[in-house]
Design an enzyme around this catalytic site. Sequence first.
Site, PDB file in Angstrom:
ATOM      1  N   ASP A 336      50.259  40.399  38.082  1.00 46.38           N
ATOM      2  CA  ASP A 336      49.934  39.163  37.366  1.00 46.38           C
ATOM      3  C   ASP A 336      49.938  39.400  35.859  1.00 46.38           C
ATOM      4  O   ASP A 336      50.533  40.368  35.352  1.00 46.38           O
ATOM      5  CB  ASP A 336      48.592  38.622  37.897  1.00 46.38           C
ATOM      6  CG  ASP A 336      48.493  37.104  37.836  1.00 46.38           C
ATOM      7  OD1 ASP A 336      48.184  36.582  36.751  1.00 46.38           O
ATOM      8  OD2 ASP A 336      48.753  36.440  38.859  1.00 46.38           O
ATOM      9  N   ASP A 337      49.276  38.535  35.143  1.00 51.97           N
ATOM     10  CA  ASP A 337      49.183  38.546  33.683  1.00 51.97           C
ATOM     11  C   ASP A 337      48.760  39.928  33.158  1.00 51.97           C
ATOM     12  O   ASP A 337      48.086  40.673  33.846  1.00 51.97           O
ATOM     13  CB  ASP A 337      48.127  37.491  33.304  1.00 51.97           C
ATOM     14  CG  ASP A 337      48.204  37.068  31.865  1.00 51.97           C
ATOM     15  OD1 ASP A 337      48.964  37.675  31.104  1.00 51.97           O
ATOM     16  OD2 ASP A 337      47.494  36.119  31.512  1.00 51.97           O
ATOM     17  N   LYS A 446      55.941  34.377  39.617  1.00 47.96           N
ATOM     18  CA  LYS A 446      54.841  33.411  39.606  1.00 47.96           C
ATOM     19  C   LYS A 446      54.950  32.719  38.261  1.00 47.96           C
ATOM     20  O   LYS A 446      54.645  33.322  37.226  1.00 47.96           O
ATOM     21  CB  LYS A 446      53.500  34.133  39.760  1.00 47.96           C
ATOM     22  CG  LYS A 446      52.297  33.211  39.619  1.00 47.96           C
ATOM     23  CD  LYS A 446      51.009  33.962  39.887  1.00 47.96           C
ATOM     24  CE  LYS A 446      49.780  33.104  39.599  1.00 47.96           C
ATOM     25  NZ  LYS A 446      48.544  33.858  39.821  1.00 47.96           N
ATOM     26  N   TRP A 447      55.427  31.486  38.248  1.00 39.82           N
ATOM     27  CA  TRP A 447      55.702  30.754  37.002  1.00 39.82           C
ATOM     28  C   TRP A 447      54.465  29.914  36.685  1.00 39.82           C
ATOM     29  O   TRP A 447      54.226  28.894  37.315  1.00 39.82           O
ATOM     30  CB  TRP A 447      56.941  29.879  37.170  1.00 39.82           C
ATOM     31  CG  TRP A 447      57.372  29.142  35.947  1.00 39.82           C
ATOM     32  CD1 TRP A 447      56.604  28.326  35.166  1.00 39.82           C
ATOM     33  CD2 TRP A 447      58.680  29.113  35.353  1.00 39.82           C
ATOM     34  NE1 TRP A 447      57.337  27.815  34.131  1.00 39.82           N
ATOM     35  CE2 TRP A 447      58.622  28.277  34.223  1.00 39.82           C
ATOM     36  CE3 TRP A 447      59.890  29.716  35.665  1.00 39.82           C
ATOM     37  CZ2 TRP A 447      59.732  28.012  33.417  1.00 39.82           C
ATOM     38  CZ3 TRP A 447      60.990  29.445  34.861  1.00 39.82           C
ATOM     39  CH2 TRP A 447      60.910  28.611  33.746  1.00 39.82           C
ATOM     40  N   ASP A 448      53.735  30.368  35.670  1.00 43.67           N
ATOM     41  CA  ASP A 448      52.455  29.733  35.353  1.00 43.67           C
ATOM     42  C   ASP A 448      52.598  28.798  34.161  1.00 43.67           C
ATOM     43  O   ASP A 448      53.602  28.835  33.434  1.00 43.67           O
ATOM     44  CB  ASP A 448      51.434  30.841  35.047  1.00 43.67           C
ATOM     45  CG  ASP A 448      50.003  30.450  35.364  1.00 43.67           C
ATOM     46  OD1 ASP A 448      49.725  29.242  35.474  1.00 43.67           O
ATOM     47  OD2 ASP A 448      49.167  31.358  35.476  1.00 43.67           O
ATOM     48  N   CYS A 494      52.796  27.374  39.477  1.00 48.50           N
ATOM     49  CA  CYS A 494      51.377  27.545  39.161  1.00 48.50           C
ATOM     50  C   CYS A 494      51.120  26.879  37.825  1.00 48.50           C
ATOM     51  O   CYS A 494      51.960  26.918  36.930  1.00 48.50           O
ATOM     52  CB  CYS A 494      51.055  29.040  39.076  1.00 48.50           C
ATOM     53  SG  CYS A 494      49.364  29.423  38.594  1.00 48.50           S
ATOM     54  N   ASP A 516      42.841  28.196  41.345  1.00 47.41           N
ATOM     55  CA  ASP A 516      42.242  29.469  40.946  1.00 47.41           C
ATOM     56  C   ASP A 516      40.923  29.692  41.677  1.00 47.41           C
ATOM     57  O   ASP A 516      40.366  30.789  41.637  1.00 47.41           O
ATOM     58  CB  ASP A 516      41.995  29.501  39.432  1.00 47.41           C
ATOM     59  CG  ASP A 516      43.267  29.841  38.664  1.00 47.41           C
ATOM     60  OD1 ASP A 516      44.246  30.280  39.291  1.00 47.41           O
ATOM     61  OD2 ASP A 516      43.274  29.658  37.434  1.00 47.41           O
TER      62      ASP A 516
END
Length: 692
Positions: A336-337, A446-448, A494, A516
């Site tokens: 993730d981030d 994962k396109w946030d 996302c 979340d």
Amino acid sequence: MIEYDPQRRIWLFSTPTTAYALGLDDDGTPRHVHWGRPLTLEQAAAVPRFRDPADSSFEHPRADRAELPVTGFGPSALQVRFPGGGQEIEWRYEGHAVDGGHLTILLRDRCHPLAVELHYRVHADVDVLERWTVLRHTGDGAPIELLRADSASWAVPHLAAYRLSHVTGAWGSEFRLRRDAAPGGETVLTSRRGVSGHHANPWVMIDDGAAGEEHGEVWSSALAWSGSWRITLHRSPAERLCWSGGFGHEGVTWRLEPGETLETPVFAGLYRPDGFGGTSRSWHAYIARHVLPAASESRPVLYNSWEATGWAVTEEGQKRLAGLAAEVGAELFVMDDGWFGARDSDEAGLGDWTPNPGKFPAGLDGLIAEVHRLGMRFGIWVEPEMVNPDSDLYRAHPDWVLRQPDRRRTLLRNQLVLDFGRPEVAAWAHDWLDRLVAGHAIDFLKWDMNRAFTEAGRPGTGDPGRVWIEHVRGVYEVMDRLRADHPRLRIEACAGGGGRVDLGVLRRTDEAWTSDNTDAVDRIAIQHGYGQIYPTRTMAAWVTDSPHFLTGRELPLRFRFHVAMAGVLGVGGDLSRWSAAERAEAAELVAIYKEIRPVVQHGVHHRLGEPPLTGAQYVADDRVVVLAWRLSSRFGAPPVPLRLRGLDPDARYRDDDTGAVHHGAVLLAHGLPLELPGTDHTSALVRLTRIA
Ligand code: GLA
């Protein structure tokens, strides 16, 4: 599927179990005729034309039940301002074209250079009718201002009462189902945030107040758009209800240049006679067959590192988590981030999409090789539409963000929105994403998207309203190109959880991050609302740590799994803090999920029960999976059986685990006996096979 009566100028759409009809008035106004149970063309022609009982000089003679209202005193679906100040539209019918299940009605304004196409499309295998509108400036003079350009307006027959179902929410509490009487007057559901939203979602359902899970007529519609939107319902004093919807909130306008065309997104409609359950199942089937790009695949069990590490990402730490994730049975490892730029918190780095040299001194390939060695696919978090002011990208291109001249730039989560409507911005995003995916054999993005729009504008443009629509189109284009060039790439939608879930984003993604909030108790309600329209195979659901980081609630591992198994199962906890026994139990539950996955992800979904005992049932061919959740118990309360749905009453079903045999008729009428312990937060998973 499409019939036309040229004498009476009526079109009739027949879907597998429903019908929709519209006609043309003598003056060329397209008029709504019917939406509901099947009718023949002859019957559709006999539908009485509604007239307002007051029929006074305070009603508009051309306004009522228009297929796309442009005039009158209710909400207008199309609002235009022609050069010189003329407004409204007077229709002239120019013809129509039918191509399979697709009807296009060609109209023009009587005196201004505006051509309008009304599009309708039906499919042979679902009852959903897709509608959209195309507007074209056919002149060569000044632009035409489009103040409102809805995709479609929908009208239901007269009902004794009107009830509106929709969802509201917030970050961490998306998709809260509301079901209330539709108020008299106008009701606006909208997003002004640049995304479809956590606080609302672009769909509505209408019933007469008496529909239930398995019975009653329900009319619904859902918009295929991932930006700001507006749906305006109008329950008139004459007790008629219609609604109109499309992209953009109030004030979002489009200046249509000579020769230019504006196509609206699809606003799809569905009538079902079999309640909210039947309505949801039809939407699920439509999305699987006609929206999702790769619906026949099963979605892998993923592990996501976010809740375990936050921004404290290291190559070693990720490798350790990957080892543990593989041990519990994950098939896809998603970092993730925190892996790129100067990203040690949410204050910096967004926009600088190269691996952080301190965290990945030799780049990403070492981690990716390890993930592959462990037998998992590799996915990575990206937030392409955003930039932190503290980033090299912003220092180089401060003009790339959405902004208003002379206005402060509001920071939300310390970030600003990149203007994806600008070709150079979309090209930059496509370029680095393409290099990232191609250069590292990345299987999954994962396109946030982590902030709402504020001060959205593009200084210097003569048409500031466009940015709202062009941004979304830019995002779609980048996603579409990536998918076309990398056919194996899969994408998770996302936006700070479930802030951008809609039929538009689902056309180019494979699953959506639902919320979340991964607390399993809260998730039951969130998943209940999500599933009203969107299918299980798109609903990402992770098992995370207990006590939960948001709610502090402690929940049994089994219960957390049983709730997440009602979607696309993932694990998002810090596995290094789970005991060996917990990891072993998790591995067992993941293995069971893989066994039931074809039924859960591809079967027909039925919602079961009432709080405190609710559940989900999935049926695929001869197999049935039931997940049951009981939130609380009370000493002395009699056990409540869970009545199943959608089974063959004449068949018998064998419990795969106990061997017990149940009659379908008994499961339908009296329910499945569940031996739940007398504590709170208990759950069950039952697998049945139809034997005769
Ligand atoms: C959003 C997402 C989370 C996580 C964080 C990372 O909130 O919804 O799952 O990816 O961003 O910053």
